[in-house]
Design an enzyme around this catalytic site. Sequence first.
Site, PDB file in Angstrom:
ATOM      1  N   GLY A   1       5.437  -2.749  -5.814  1.00  0.00           N
ATOM      2  CA  GLY A   1       4.555  -2.102  -6.775  1.00  0.00           C
ATOM      3  C   GLY A   1       3.270  -2.881  -6.930  1.00  0.00           C
ATOM      4  O   GLY A   1       3.084  -3.930  -6.311  1.00  0.00           O
TER       5      GLY A   1
ATOM      6  N   ALA B   1       0.178 -11.648  -7.905  1.00  0.00           N
ATOM      7  CA  ALA B   1       1.016 -12.742  -8.392  1.00  0.00           C
ATOM      8  C   ALA B   1       0.378 -13.471  -9.572  1.00  0.00           C
ATOM      9  O   ALA B   1       1.043 -13.744 -10.580  1.00  0.00           O
ATOM     10  CB  ALA B   1       1.298 -13.717  -7.252  1.00  0.00           C
TER      11      ALA B   1
ATOM     12  N   LYS C   1      -0.012   0.221   2.596  1.00  0.00           N
ATOM     13  CA  LYS C   1      -1.175   0.034   1.718  1.00  0.00           C
ATOM     14  C   LYS C   1      -1.984  -1.191   2.119  1.00  0.00           C
ATOM     15  O   LYS C   1      -3.199  -1.248   1.887  1.00  0.00           O
ATOM     16  CB  LYS C   1      -0.734  -0.047   0.253  1.00  0.00           C
ATOM     17  CG  LYS C   1       0.263  -1.164  -0.075  1.00  0.00           C
ATOM     18  CD  LYS C   1      -0.391  -2.450  -0.504  1.00  0.00           C
ATOM     19  CE  LYS C   1       0.629  -3.536  -0.764  1.00  0.00           C
ATOM     20  NZ  LYS C   1       0.022  -4.796  -1.233  1.00  0.00           N
TER      21      LYS C   1
ATOM     22  N   ARG D   1      -5.732 -10.169  -0.813  1.00  0.00           N
ATOM     23  CA  ARG D   1      -6.020 -10.905   0.424  1.00  0.00           C
ATOM     24  C   ARG D   1      -6.412  -9.952   1.550  1.00  0.00           C
ATOM     25  O   ARG D   1      -7.286 -10.258   2.356  1.00  0.00           O
ATOM     26  CB  ARG D   1      -4.793 -11.727   0.837  1.00  0.00           C
ATOM     27  CG  ARG D   1      -4.448 -12.831  -0.114  1.00  0.00           C
ATOM     28  CD  ARG D   1      -3.454 -13.807   0.486  1.00  0.00           C
ATOM     29  NE  ARG D   1      -2.135 -13.254   0.681  1.00  0.00           N
ATOM     30  CZ  ARG D   1      -1.170 -13.237  -0.236  1.00  0.00           C
ATOM     31  NH1 ARG D   1      -1.417 -13.709  -1.448  1.00  0.00           N
ATOM     32  NH2 ARG D   1       0.027 -12.748   0.033  1.00  0.00           N
ATOM     33  N   ASN D   2      -5.750  -8.811   1.621  1.00  0.00           N
ATOM     34  CA  ASN D   2      -6.047  -7.859   2.693  1.00  0.00           C
ATOM     35  C   ASN D   2      -7.450  -7.276   2.535  1.00  0.00           C
ATOM     36  O   ASN D   2      -8.194  -7.154   3.511  1.00  0.00           O
ATOM     37  CB  ASN D   2      -4.988  -6.757   2.714  1.00  0.00           C
ATOM     38  CG  ASN D   2      -3.633  -7.291   3.129  1.00  0.00           C
ATOM     39  OD1 ASN D   2      -3.381  -7.543   4.290  1.00  0.00           O
ATOM     40  ND2 ASN D   2      -2.743  -7.510   2.155  1.00  0.00           N
TER      41      ASN D   2
END
Length: 335
Positions: free
Chosen positions: A138, A142, A193, A257-258
Site C-alpha cells: 500500500g 517508510a 507502480k 526512490r523510483n
Amino acid sequence: MAEKIAVIGAGSWGTTLADLLAKKGHEVTLWAYEPELVLEMRDNRENSLFLPGIKLNERLAFTNDLAEAYRGCSMVLCVVPSQLVRRVMTNSLPFLPKEAIIVSASKGIEVDTLATVSEIYQEILPPEQFQVLAALSGPSFAREVALEMPTAVTAAASSEAVARRVQEAFTTDYFRVYRNSDVVGVELGGAIKNVIAIAAGISDGLGFGSNTRAALITRGLAEMTRLGVAMGAQPSTFAGLAGMGDLVLTCTGDLSRNRSVGIQIGQGRTLSEILGEMRMVAEGVKTTESAYNLAKKLGVEMPIIEQMYQMLYQNKSAREAVLELMTRNLKAEGV
C-alpha cells in the site's frame, strides 16, 4: 495477542515495520545481512544507513544470524528486495518454524523466472506453510510511518483468518491495515507502480507538467489492471490502496526512490550513473525488465512498460518514447 516476530531485511521499510511492531508490544527480532549494521543498531538504536535520525524502540532486538532470528517465532515479515527473496528464504528454510505465518512486504517480479513474490514462496515453501502466506502493500513511505504519520495499507491472504491475524498484529493508531483476499492483485500493484513511477519521474525531469503525470498515472493503472486480470487478479483491487493508492504516492511523492531515478534520467543522466550512487534499491528498474517480458509472455498490451523497457535497457531517448506513446493508433479508452 502479542506475537514473536522475525523481520527479515533491515532496509528502511523493514526497520520501520520492525520498530512499529516492537512499539506495539510484540517481541521482535530484526535480521540484517550486514554485521556492522547490526552492531550499530544495537549500540545506537539507529539505522543510520537506511533510516537515519529515527530512534528505534528499546524492545527491538537485532541479529545477523538467521537461526537466532527465527527461533520460536509465530510470524515472519520478509522485507528484502524482490530479487533476493528466493535466496534469503531458501537459506531460511532449515530455521523456519512450521507454524509461523509469513508476511511478504517485498515489491517486484523476479527477473530470471518472471515469478511474483508469492509464486517464489509457492516454489520453495512446504504446501501447508504456503497456505498461511500474506502480502502487505500500500501507499507507505517508510520515513512517514517511522514518524507516525497516518497511513493505510492492505494485508492480502487467501485465508481470512490469516489476513485478520496480520491485520491485528500490524494495526496501530497511525497505521491502519485493511484485509483483502486478492494476493496476486495486491502484489502486482506494488510491483508495477514502481515502473510507472520512474516514467512519471522522467516526465518531471523533462519539464512536463501535471497533465502529463496524470495521463501516466491513469494509463499506467490501466496497464497494471490488464496484466493483473490476465494473471487472475480482481480488477477492483487496483482501485484500492495497493493499486491506485500506491501508484499515486510513488508517482508524486518526493520520497519516492523510483520517481527520483526517473527525474534524473529525464534530466539527462545515465541509469548506470544514478544506480551507482544509490544506497537503497529502486525496485522499478528490475521490474521494468520482468514486467516487459511477462506482458509479452501473456500477450498483454502495456505500451508504457514497453517504452520504459526500451529507455532503460535499449538506450531509447525519453523524448522519442513520449512521442511514440502520444502518436500510437487511436483507441477507445476502456481498460
